[in-house]
Design a protein around this motif. Sequence first.
Motif, short mmCIF file in Angstrom:
data_model
loop_
_atom_site.label_atom_id
_atom_site.label_comp_id
_atom_site.label_asym_id
_atom_site.label_seq_id
_atom_site.Cartn_x
_atom_site.Cartn_y
_atom_site.Cartn_z
N SER A 263 -10.05 6.81 1.46
CA SER A 263 -10.50 6.61 2.84
C SER A 263 -9.49 7.21 3.82
O SER A 263 -9.82 7.48 4.97
N MET B 74 0.62 -2.80 -2.93
CA MET B 74 -0.34 -2.99 -1.84
C MET B 74 -0.08 -4.31 -1.12
O MET B 74 0.38 -5.29 -1.70
N VAL C 271 -4.79 -4.23 13.62
CA VAL C 271 -4.79 -3.29 12.49
C VAL C 271 -5.72 -3.91 11.45
O VAL C 271 -5.57 -5.07 11.08
O1 LIG Z 1 -8.14 3.13 1.43
C1 LIG Z 1 -7.42 3.88 0.79
O2 LIG Z 1 -7.83 4.95 0.44
C2 LIG Z 1 -6.01 3.51 0.48
O3 LIG Z 1 -5.89 2.09 0.48
C3 LIG Z 1 -4.58 1.62 0.32
O4 LIG Z 1 -3.84 1.93 1.46
P1 LIG Z 1 -3.78 0.87 2.65
O5 LIG Z 1 -5.14 0.65 3.21
O6 LIG Z 1 -2.72 1.34 3.59
O7 LIG Z 1 -3.38 -0.48 1.89
P2 LIG Z 1 -2.08 -1.40 1.97
O8 LIG Z 1 -0.85 -0.64 1.77
O9 LIG Z 1 -2.33 -2.54 1.07
O10 LIG Z 1 -2.10 -1.92 3.49
C4 LIG Z 1 -3.13 -2.77 3.94
C5 LIG Z 1 -2.93 -3.07 5.39
O11 LIG Z 1 -1.76 -3.87 5.55
C6 LIG Z 1 -0.91 -3.32 6.55
N1 LIG Z 1 0.48 -3.66 6.20
C7 LIG Z 1 1.08 -3.10 5.15
C8 LIG Z 1 2.37 -3.43 4.80
C9 LIG Z 1 3.05 -4.35 5.56
O12 LIG Z 1 4.23 -4.69 5.30
N2 LIG Z 1 2.43 -4.92 6.62
C10 LIG Z 1 1.15 -4.61 6.96
O13 LIG Z 1 0.62 -5.15 7.94
C11 LIG Z 1 -1.22 -1.84 6.54
O14 LIG Z 1 -0.94 -1.27 7.80
C12 LIG Z 1 -2.72 -1.87 6.26
O15 LIG Z 1 -3.42 -2.02 7.46
C13 LIG Z 1 -3.93 2.19 -0.94
O16 LIG Z 1 -2.57 1.85 -1.00
C14 LIG Z 1 -4.09 3.68 -1.04
O17 LIG Z 1 -3.63 4.11 -2.29
C15 LIG Z 1 -5.56 3.99 -0.88
O18 LIG Z 1 -5.84 5.31 -1.02
#
Ligand SMILES: O=C(O)[C@H]1O[C@H](OP(=O)(O)OP(=O)(O)OC[C@H]2O[C@@H](n3ccc(=O)[nH]c3=O)[C@H](O)[C@@H]2O)[C@H](O)[C@@H](O)[C@@H]1O
Length: 437
Positions: free
Chosen positions: A225, A288, A314
């Motif tokens: 995504s 994650m 977010v």
């Molecule tokens: O949708 C995707 O394609 C992607 O989804 C995830 O990426 P992400 O959505 O960033 O997932 P997370 O790293 O688990 O983060 C989830 C949410 O938590 C937030 N977050 C993350 C880390 C943190 O310490 N605090 C925080 O609020 C991020 O900004 C995000 O909004 C996966 O890690 C990717 O490999 C994948 O490709």
Amino acid sequence: MLKHMSYLDNIPSAPGKFKMDKSPYVHNKLRWHSSLMKLTFWSFIFLALIFIFFYRSPSPNPLPQDPSRRSLGTYNWGGPAWEKRVRSSARIRSHDGISVLVTGAAGFVGTHVSTALKRRGDGVLGLDNFNDYYDPSLKRARQALLDRSGVFIVEGDINDSTLLSKLFEVVAFTHVMHLAAQAGVRYALENPSSYVHSNIAGLVSLLEACKSANPQPAIVWASSSSVYGLNSKVPFSEKDRTDQPASLYAATKKAGEEIAHTYNHIYGLSLTALRFFTVYGPWGRPDMAYFFFTRDILKGKTISIFEAANHGTVARDFTYIDDIVKGCLAALDTAEKSTGTGGKKKGPAQFRIYNLGNTSPVPVSDLVSILERLLKVNAKRKVIKLPQNGDVRFTHANISLAQRELGYKPSTDLQTGLKKFVRWYLSYYSGEKKAAG
Ligand SMILES: O=C(O)[C@H]1O[C@H](OP(=O)(O)OP(=O)(O)OC[C@H]2O[C@@H](n3ccc(=O)[nH]c3=O)[C@H](O)[C@@H]2O)[C@H](O)[C@@H](O)[C@@H]1O
């Protein structure tokens, strides 16, 4: 000054204009020079032969050239017993089953997809390099789980073309489910080359092997995504622009989609990219947020919750693993055959891209509240500004195309899915991993 002049005089000003000095001293010196040159020449030839000999001699278990990985260890593959295991794992056991090579089989999505395929009687062979991007013991536990259901995972890297061609020689795979990748958005700041190595070089290496395989398999693979990047039109549709990635991770996935297109165009490979939206669930990835938030809340450690400018939310379109698995299987089942043979295209082949999301974005702070209720522990929250690390503000999938063409219909909301994740997490980590499964 004179010395300097004579030295300069000995340098030919143009080809064939070298001035010979007839003095005996210079003559001897020249003879000595010419034998030294001969010696150097033959030593060079000798060294070159040794070099060619070592590099051309076939090695039964070649090690992948892998500068960007931190720990890959050495792989052992080959031999009659190994081939027997490969064949047996990939053998189709149901009436109209398929035979699938699953790359990244010890990964989160790979494990679930492999189990589901095996359960319905398809032939499944896994491939994984067991790198240490996150705790390899979790990958080993998933491997043990797959082993119990009859799925063998070959240990090796998708960049190892010798291994790939061997696998296609041993098994005539009908499909490849390509899930091996360097995942994670934020880690790209730390180790950019790892993304290029797995998501670009590795993809090309795999497509090369598929193109040369006879028969050519149909390929379904994991895009992301994150390719929507800074796109602000919601929900994200496959027709929206994807030329503004916000992270190197996203850029490599987008590059993958373009590379896939060229292999489809030139070689007639049937290619389907699935844009996964923040997949979560049991046996998930510890890098994650939902996973490490759970760990940190239980430890009483402060968690950082990102927020956008002006206290903006977010949010993510969190998608439960079982829904993703159904989407993957539907993509495999509807994939048409590749059209090429012997590396040559015989006609146009299928090229598809689908969003696999949940279509209901949830703010990260709500995710934390659900976890608090399930864990019965209050989180120590620290709200911080969304860092400039590749994260985008929100994701939201339009899934009508996948609904129409794959019959994809996600059915698990975040509350239900996280409940299953938490149950698995507590059992896996409290029972010292024995209770898992
Ligand atoms: O949708 C995707 O394609 C992607 O989804 C995830 O990426 P992400 O959505 O960033 O997932 P997370 O790293 O688990 O983060 C989830 C949410 O938590 C937030 N977050 C993350 C880390 C943190 O310490 N605090 C925080 O609020 C991020 O900004 C995000 O909004 C996966 O890690 C990717 O490999 C994948 O490709």
